[in-house]
Write an enzyme that holds these catalytic residues in place. Structure first.
Site: not given
Ligand SMILES: O=C(O)COP(=O)(O)O
Length: 221
Positions: A9, A162, A140, A166, A7
């Site tokens: 963020d 996180d 995902k 995910d 992932d």
């Molecule tokens: O803010 C988003 O679009 C989420 O991003 P992430 O899947 O990398 O946590």
């Protein structure tokens, strides 16, 4: 072959850095990707990744929560043909309800959404405070599968994340890993919880793999 699917963020990048990946973390991933495979699997759009991950060259990108795959400079849309007509009608409904939203290349993004709304021909995926509206069955995990098929890669998949979006990545993984700052439900699903937060946690994981200490040498906690 080790395949790490991470992932972005709060897994590779930290909120205090405005989600821009640190240079040393990007460099670690770039060198790992020369030996094994590394995929960034994110809810974000490609245009943001260009700003947030300058200099990062993983094996591939799974963007927009699995609906857009970029490998070998090829873009693959993971959505049925009629999705873009469906997307228009969903947007009209959101407008009627007064819910601000924006379009990615494939999906719809809604910020700070707390209402419970469902759609007949689409799926709503929550990620912390935000929500994404996607084609059914697109997540995902399904995006990662398409990338692996496209590259004809087989191996042990280590998924690291996180938050809620995910979980589907965990479903296609041989090993489920949570960063230290992950939500409690993600930590409870994980086989391993890293000692460190965000990108420092992923570097910890990559070092364990590179030194042959993964998975046997990991302290489970
Ligand atoms: O803010 C988003 O679009 C989420 O991003 P992430 O899947 O990398 O946590």
């Amino acid at each position: 072959m080790w395949i790490v699917a991470s992932d972005f963020d709060r897994t590779l990048s930290h909120e205090s850095d405005k989600f821009v990946i640190r240079k040393d973390i990007a460099e670690k991933i770039n060198s790992f990707s020369k030996i094994y495979k590394f995929f960034v699997v994110t809810g974000r759009e490609e245009r943001y990744m260009k700003l947030l991950a300058p200099g990062l060259s993983p094996t591939g990108w799974i963007l927009e929560n699995g609906s857009l795959i970029v490998v070998n400079s090829k873009k693959i849309i993971n959505a049925p043909k009629n999705w873009f007509t469906i997307r228009q009608s969903i947007s009209r409904k959101l407008k009627e309800l007064g819910i601000p939203h924006s379009f990615g290349e494939v999906i719809i993004y809604v910020d700070s959404w707390s209402e419970e709304i469902s759609f007949e021909s689409a799926r709503v995926e929550r990620n912390r405070r935000d929500a994404m509206i996607l084609p059914p069955n697109v997540e995902k995990g399904s995006g990662l599968r398409i990338a692996l098929k496209e590259l004809n890669v087989e191996g042990k998949v280590v998924a690291v994340g996180d938050a809620e979006n995910d979980v589907s990545l965990f479903r296609v993984a041989d090993y489920k890993v949570a960063v230290e700052n992950a939500l409690p439900e993600i930590k409870s699903l994980a086989d391993f919880v890293l000692d460190k937060e965000d990108g420092d946690g992923v570097v910890e994981l990559l070092d364990l793999i590179l030194s042959g200490r993964f998975p046997e040498g990991v302290n489970i906690h």
